[in-house]
Design an enzyme around this catalytic site. Structure first.
Site, PDB file in Angstrom:
ATOM      1  N   ALA A  59       9.595   5.512   1.890  1.00 24.08           N
ATOM      2  CA  ALA A  59       9.855   4.337   1.097  1.00 24.08           C
ATOM      3  C   ALA A  59       9.183   4.705  -0.321  1.00 24.08           C
ATOM      4  O   ALA A  59       8.251   5.332  -0.506  1.00 24.08           O
ATOM      5  CB  ALA A  59       9.369   3.064   1.629  1.00 24.08           C
ATOM      6  N   ILE A  61       8.306   2.154  -3.762  1.00 19.90           N
ATOM      7  CA  ILE A  61       8.195   0.935  -4.818  1.00 19.90           C
ATOM      8  C   ILE A  61       9.136   1.106  -5.716  1.00 19.90           C
ATOM      9  O   ILE A  61       8.735   2.137  -6.694  1.00 19.90           O
ATOM     10  CB  ILE A  61       6.685   0.379  -4.869  1.00 19.90           C
ATOM     11  CG1 ILE A  61       6.907  -0.835  -6.006  1.00 19.90           C
ATOM     12  CG2 ILE A  61       5.945   1.389  -5.809  1.00 19.90           C
ATOM     13  CD1 ILE A  61       5.518  -1.475  -6.194  1.00 19.90           C
ATOM     14  N   SER A  62      10.122   0.025  -6.099  1.00 14.05           N
ATOM     15  CA  SER A  62      11.269   0.756  -7.123  1.00 14.05           C
ATOM     16  C   SER A  62      10.549   0.573  -8.490  1.00 14.05           C
ATOM     17  O   SER A  62       9.502  -0.115  -8.735  1.00 14.05           O
ATOM     18  CB  SER A  62      12.177  -0.313  -6.999  1.00 14.05           C
ATOM     19  OG  SER A  62      12.979  -0.255  -5.786  1.00 14.05           O
ATOM     20  N   HIS A  67      13.514  -3.949 -10.454  1.00 15.29           N
ATOM     21  CA  HIS A  67      13.205  -5.094  -9.916  1.00 15.29           C
ATOM     22  C   HIS A  67      13.360  -6.324 -11.079  1.00 15.29           C
ATOM     23  O   HIS A  67      13.830  -7.605 -10.576  1.00 15.29           O
ATOM     24  CB  HIS A  67      11.618  -5.275  -9.808  1.00 15.29           C
ATOM     25  CG  HIS A  67      11.100  -4.647  -8.448  1.00 15.29           C
ATOM     26  ND1 HIS A  67      10.035  -3.759  -8.453  1.00 15.29           N
ATOM     27  CD2 HIS A  67      11.799  -4.470  -7.353  1.00 15.29           C
ATOM     28  CE1 HIS A  67      10.119  -3.190  -7.265  1.00 15.29           C
ATOM     29  NE2 HIS A  67      11.115  -3.578  -6.571  1.00 15.29           N
ATOM     30  N   SER A  91       6.894  -2.354  -0.522  1.00 13.39           N
ATOM     31  CA  SER A  91       5.496  -2.893  -0.846  1.00 13.39           C
ATOM     32  C   SER A  91       5.333  -4.406  -0.765  1.00 13.39           C
ATOM     33  O   SER A  91       4.265  -4.732  -0.951  1.00 13.39           O
ATOM     34  CB  SER A  91       5.420  -2.290  -2.358  1.00 13.39           C
ATOM     35  OG  SER A  91       6.462  -3.149  -3.146  1.00 13.39           O
ATOM     36  N   HIS A 120      12.436  -2.570   8.319  1.00  9.20           N
ATOM     37  CA  HIS A 120      12.713  -1.987   9.640  1.00  9.20           C
ATOM     38  C   HIS A 120      11.489  -1.314  10.179  1.00  9.20           C
ATOM     39  O   HIS A 120      11.441  -0.932  11.257  1.00  9.20           O
ATOM     40  CB  HIS A 120      13.961  -1.317   9.701  1.00  9.20           C
ATOM     41  CG  HIS A 120      14.161  -0.084   8.958  1.00  9.20           C
ATOM     42  ND1 HIS A 120      15.133   0.897   9.346  1.00  9.20           N
ATOM     43  CD2 HIS A 120      13.465   0.341   8.022  1.00  9.20           C
ATOM     44  CE1 HIS A 120      14.842   1.895   8.327  1.00  9.20           C
ATOM     45  NE2 HIS A 120      14.148   1.563   7.592  1.00  9.20           N
ATOM     46  N   ASP A 153      16.575  -5.089  11.452  1.00 12.93           N
ATOM     47  CA  ASP A 153      17.444  -4.118  10.693  1.00 12.93           C
ATOM     48  C   ASP A 153      18.288  -4.851   9.732  1.00 12.93           C
ATOM     49  O   ASP A 153      18.956  -6.230   9.857  1.00 12.93           O
ATOM     50  CB  ASP A 153      18.535  -3.754  11.881  1.00 12.93           C
ATOM     51  CG  ASP A 153      19.556  -2.608  11.509  1.00 12.93           C
ATOM     52  OD1 ASP A 153      19.330  -2.532   9.903  1.00 12.93           O
ATOM     53  OD2 ASP A 153      20.320  -1.862  11.953  1.00 12.93           O
ATOM     54  N   GLY A 154      17.818  -4.588   8.392  1.00 10.95           N
ATOM     55  CA  GLY A 154      18.682  -5.587   7.502  1.00 10.95           C
ATOM     56  C   GLY A 154      19.892  -5.414   7.396  1.00 10.95           C
ATOM     57  O   GLY A 154      20.793  -6.417   6.720  1.00 10.95           O
TER      58      GLY A 154
HETATM   59  N1  SAH Z   1      11.964  -3.553  -2.398  1.00 10.72           N
HETATM   60  C1  SAH Z   1      10.960  -2.308  -2.085  1.00 10.72           C
HETATM   61  C2  SAH Z   1      11.692  -1.024  -1.827  1.00 10.72           C
HETATM   62  C3  SAH Z   1      11.281  -0.365  -0.852  1.00 10.72           C
HETATM   63  S1  SAH Z   1      12.191   1.206  -0.687  1.00 10.72           S
HETATM   64  C4  SAH Z   1       9.821  -2.177  -2.969  1.00 10.72           C
HETATM   65  O1  SAH Z   1      10.072  -2.064  -4.264  1.00 10.72           O
HETATM   66  O2  SAH Z   1       8.832  -2.012  -2.525  1.00 10.72           O
HETATM   67  C5  SAH Z   1      13.587   0.648   0.479  1.00 10.72           C
HETATM   68  C6  SAH Z   1      12.934  -0.011   1.774  1.00 10.72           C
HETATM   69  O3  SAH Z   1      13.878  -0.303   2.778  1.00 10.72           O
HETATM   70  C7  SAH Z   1      12.092   0.820   2.678  1.00 10.72           C
HETATM   71  O4  SAH Z   1      10.758   0.453   2.824  1.00 10.72           O
HETATM   72  C8  SAH Z   1      12.574   0.984   3.860  1.00 10.72           C
HETATM   73  O5  SAH Z   1      12.004   1.025   5.002  1.00 10.72           O
HETATM   74  C9  SAH Z   1      13.564  -0.104   4.228  1.00 10.72           C
HETATM   75  N2  SAH Z   1      14.822  -0.115   4.864  1.00 10.72           N
HETATM   76  C10 SAH Z   1      15.691   0.993   5.136  1.00 10.72           C
HETATM   77  N3  SAH Z   1      16.517   0.750   5.984  1.00 10.72           N
HETATM   78  C11 SAH Z   1      16.424  -0.316   6.392  1.00 10.72           C
HETATM   79  C12 SAH Z   1      17.228  -1.231   7.314  1.00 10.72           C
HETATM   80  N4  SAH Z   1      18.055  -1.056   8.177  1.00 10.72           N
HETATM   81  N5  SAH Z   1      16.396  -2.605   7.365  1.00 10.72           N
HETATM   82  C13 SAH Z   1      15.529  -2.969   6.813  1.00 10.72           C
HETATM   83  N6  SAH Z   1      14.756  -2.028   6.204  1.00 10.72           N
HETATM   84  C14 SAH Z   1      15.226  -0.705   5.754  1.00 10.72           C
END
Ligand code: SAH
Length: 240
Positions: A59, A61-62, A67, A91, A120, A153-154
């Site tokens: 993963a 942090i964007s 953001h 993050s 997830h 699961d998102g």
């Molecule tokens: N908004 C976060 C982005 C993290 S990267 C930031 O800026 O810190 C994307 C994230 O999506 C990862 O942490 C990954 O674990 C999560 N992800 C990927 N597939 C997913 C799913 N099916 N359900 C929930 N989270 C998921």
């Protein structure tokens, strides 16, 4: 863009994003000012760079400008009492910023609204919680339940059983990973009116992704708007 907005401190980073038009409103600027990005990236030397950084488990942090774009887009749906879902909270940085946009300083008020960060990967859910817990304000927001990080699961969204049907759903959904499609469950869980900010991979393409802004109006009619090309990690199955 990265070289233009980076700063040596949190304040400098946010001011540069504002000056460069990536943060457009004072409301969003003030919310970002309240969250120290150094609490959310393991790479301290790069904490105030306008760039994405790895946070483990594949993963990232964007970048702050992404953001900022998400927060600006969702802003009309971040009102007192709103319910906000941050999918792929990673993050926890954007989850914290969204909470600052929603909740005025001070203790919880009646009908405060709610921000849920959904991951997830359990370790990343814990990471978001730990990062937000580095500040007193973060501990306060999580402690009284205005903010919560959960595992799931998102692609299925997040249904809070305790909420009655009338009060369920989300005014704003942010998706921080690239989806294969605008998942039906997410559209269903959008309130009327409500907005979702989601990167989606192009169908029959070569992996190109675009931000889509999906609006559900008062009558429940859904409108899709393709915005600009991006690069996110995929919204996928959790690793075994
Ligand atoms: N908004 C976060 C982005 C993290 S990267 C930031 O800026 O810190 C994307 C994230 O999506 C990862 O942490 C990954 O674990 C999560 N992800 C990927 N597939 C997913 C799913 N099916 N359900 C929930 N989270 C998921």
């Amino acid at each position: 863009m990265a070289w233009r907005s980076s700063g040596h401190s949190n304040t400098e980073l946010i001011e540069n994003l504002f000056r460069n038009g990536l943060i457009k409103t004072e409301r969003v600027r003030d919310a970002f000012m309240k969250v120290d990005r150094a609490h959310y990236t393991p790479h301290q030397y790069a904490a105030y760079e306008d760039s994405p950084q790895p946070i483990g488990h594949g993963a990232t942090i964007s970048a702050p400008h992404m953001h900022a774009s998400a927060a600006e887009s969702l802003l009309p749906f971040l009102c007192p009492g709103s319910r906000v879902l941050d999918i792929g909270s990673g993050s926890g940085y954007l989850t914290a910023v969204l909470a600052e946009l929603l909740f005025p300083a001070g203790p919880r008020t009646e009908d405060a609204g709610r921000v849920v960060g959904l991951e997830h990967i359990k370790e990343l859910k814990d990471l978001g919680e730990r990062n937000m817990g580095k500040s007193e304000r973060g501990r306060e927001l999580m402690g009284d339940g205005r903010v919560e990080f959960v595992v799931g699961d998102g692609r299925k969204g997040w249904i809070e059983e305790a909420m009655g049907e009338k009060d369920a759903g989300w005014d704003a959904i942010h998706v921080g990973a690239a989806a294969k499609e605008p998942h039906k469950a997410l559209i269903e869980q959008l309130r009327s009116p409500g907005r979702m900010f989601i990167p989606i991979e192009e169908k029959d393409g070569f992996g190109e992704q675009y931000i889509w802004v999906i609006d559900k109006d008062e009558k429940g009619e859904v409108k899709y708007k393709r915005e600009y090309p991006v690069r996110y990690v995929p919204l996928c199955d959790a690793p075994k």
